[in-house]
Design an enzyme around this catalytic site. Structure first.
Site, PDB file in Angstrom:
ATOM      1  N   CYS A 121       0.836  -1.233   0.171  1.00 39.98           N
ATOM      2  CA  CYS A 121       0.029   0.121   0.130  1.00 39.98           C
ATOM      3  C   CYS A 121       0.806   1.172  -0.017  1.00 39.98           C
ATOM      4  O   CYS A 121       1.537   1.484  -1.060  1.00 39.98           O
ATOM      5  CB  CYS A 121      -0.974   0.044   1.146  1.00 39.98           C
ATOM      6  SG  CYS A 121      -2.413   1.061   0.918  1.00 39.98           S
ATOM      7  N   HIS A 175      -3.763  -5.225   0.405  1.00 44.45           N
ATOM      8  CA  HIS A 175      -3.152  -5.582   1.860  1.00 44.45           C
ATOM      9  C   HIS A 175      -3.304  -7.099   1.725  1.00 44.45           C
ATOM     10  O   HIS A 175      -4.258  -7.666   2.203  1.00 44.45           O
ATOM     11  CB  HIS A 175      -4.046  -4.806   2.790  1.00 44.45           C
ATOM     12  CG  HIS A 175      -3.832  -3.371   2.992  1.00 44.45           C
ATOM     13  ND1 HIS A 175      -2.670  -3.259   3.863  1.00 44.45           N
ATOM     14  CD2 HIS A 175      -4.220  -2.211   2.368  1.00 44.45           C
ATOM     15  CE1 HIS A 175      -2.625  -1.618   3.816  1.00 44.45           C
ATOM     16  NE2 HIS A 175      -3.592  -1.385   3.150  1.00 44.45           N
ATOM     17  N   GLU A 220      -2.053  -8.744   4.002  1.00 45.77           N
ATOM     18  CA  GLU A 220      -2.020  -9.205   5.233  1.00 45.77           C
ATOM     19  C   GLU A 220      -3.184  -8.791   5.839  1.00 45.77           C
ATOM     20  O   GLU A 220      -3.518  -9.362   7.263  1.00 45.77           O
ATOM     21  CB  GLU A 220      -0.745  -8.405   6.154  1.00 45.77           C
ATOM     22  CG  GLU A 220      -1.047  -6.987   6.529  1.00 45.77           C
ATOM     23  CD  GLU A 220      -1.154  -5.696   5.224  1.00 45.77           C
ATOM     24  OE1 GLU A 220      -1.296  -4.705   5.628  1.00 45.77           O
ATOM     25  OE2 GLU A 220      -1.227  -6.180   3.911  1.00 45.77           O
TER      26      GLU A 220
END
Length: 245
Positions: free
Chosen positions: A100, A190, A192
């Site tokens: 990001c 993202h 994660e």
């Protein structure tokens, strides 16, 4: 699997109380996705001015740059210092994965340009399209052409660095992933994130009046209908960082 290897998270975000309590901070989120037995993981809170020195840099096999509420096109002192660090890591051919804000600041450090996204906020689950040249990044019996990933950004890459290659795009964002040599990969989304983290962020954005109540409600109504391809992203990120591609 990763015996003796050492990695650092360059933390560009401030942890909320919720993320600290539930996940051990964003550092904990990244370690949960990327760490393997036998490895050492450290964190540098670069947004607070905490950077590795030259001796420390030499000890690490790879670095991960996190997301942030700050603008990659900003000129805060720590952002300028981070750009200098990333240029140094590039000169040393260190493995660097940017997520990001990390994706955007890597682009800027390597000579590209970033700015506000023309299409505005992109929040929620996004389908990204993979270029044919990305096939060697994914160890799969079939060629992948699309992947889903959680997004939460309003900035984007406007111009890639020289010699960088777009390896994924979406309907709203022209550069969802880029590769620079064999040692740098940027991902706009993202990999994660969990749906839980995204809901928390949507609430924070609404509280700060960065998004409207109606947009927040719409986002929440659509959450959970489809899950991101988390296992594929985890394998990609770990394989890249650890030289298994």
């Amino acid at each position: 699997m990763g015996v003796g290897k050492r990695f650092a998270v360059l933390l560009c975000a401030e942890d909320s109380d919720y993320v600290k309590k539930r996940y051990g901070g964003y550092y904990g989120v990244y370690v949960d996705m990327l760490a393997e037995e036998g490895e050492t993981w450290d964190v540098f809170k670069v947004a607070n001015g905490e950077f590795p020195d030259d001796e420390q840099i030499g000890r690490f096999d790879g670095f991960v740059i996190t997301g942030s509420c700050h603008d990659a096109h900003g000129n805060d002192v720590w952002i300028c210092d981070l750009i200098s660090l990333l240029k140094k890591l590039d000169s040393l051919n260190k493995k660097v994965l940017g997520i990001c804000f990390g994706h955007q600041i890597l682009c800027r450090a390597l000579g590209g340009k970033t700015g506000r996204a023309i299409s505005g906020w992109d929040i929620g689950l996004t389908t990204i399209h993979l270029s044919p040249s990305s096939s060697n990044l994914f160890s799969s019996s079939k060629i992948l052409t699309t992947l889903s990933i959680i997004e939460c950004h309003r900035d984007e890459i406007r111009e890639l660095p020289p010699k960088a290659e777009v390896i994924a795009w979406s309907e709203k964002t022209g550069v969802e992933m880029f590769r620079y040599g064999d040692h740098v990969i940027g991902i706009q989304g993202h990999p994660e994130y969990t749906q839980d983290i995204l809901i928390h962020l949507v609430d924070r954005l609404r509280q700060r009046t960065l998004i409207t109540d109606s947009y927040s409600d719409e986002l929440k109504a659509n959450m959970g209908k489809v899950e991101p391809d988390k296992d594929v992203w985890k394998k990609l990120c770990t394989s890249f960082l650890k030289g298994r591609l």
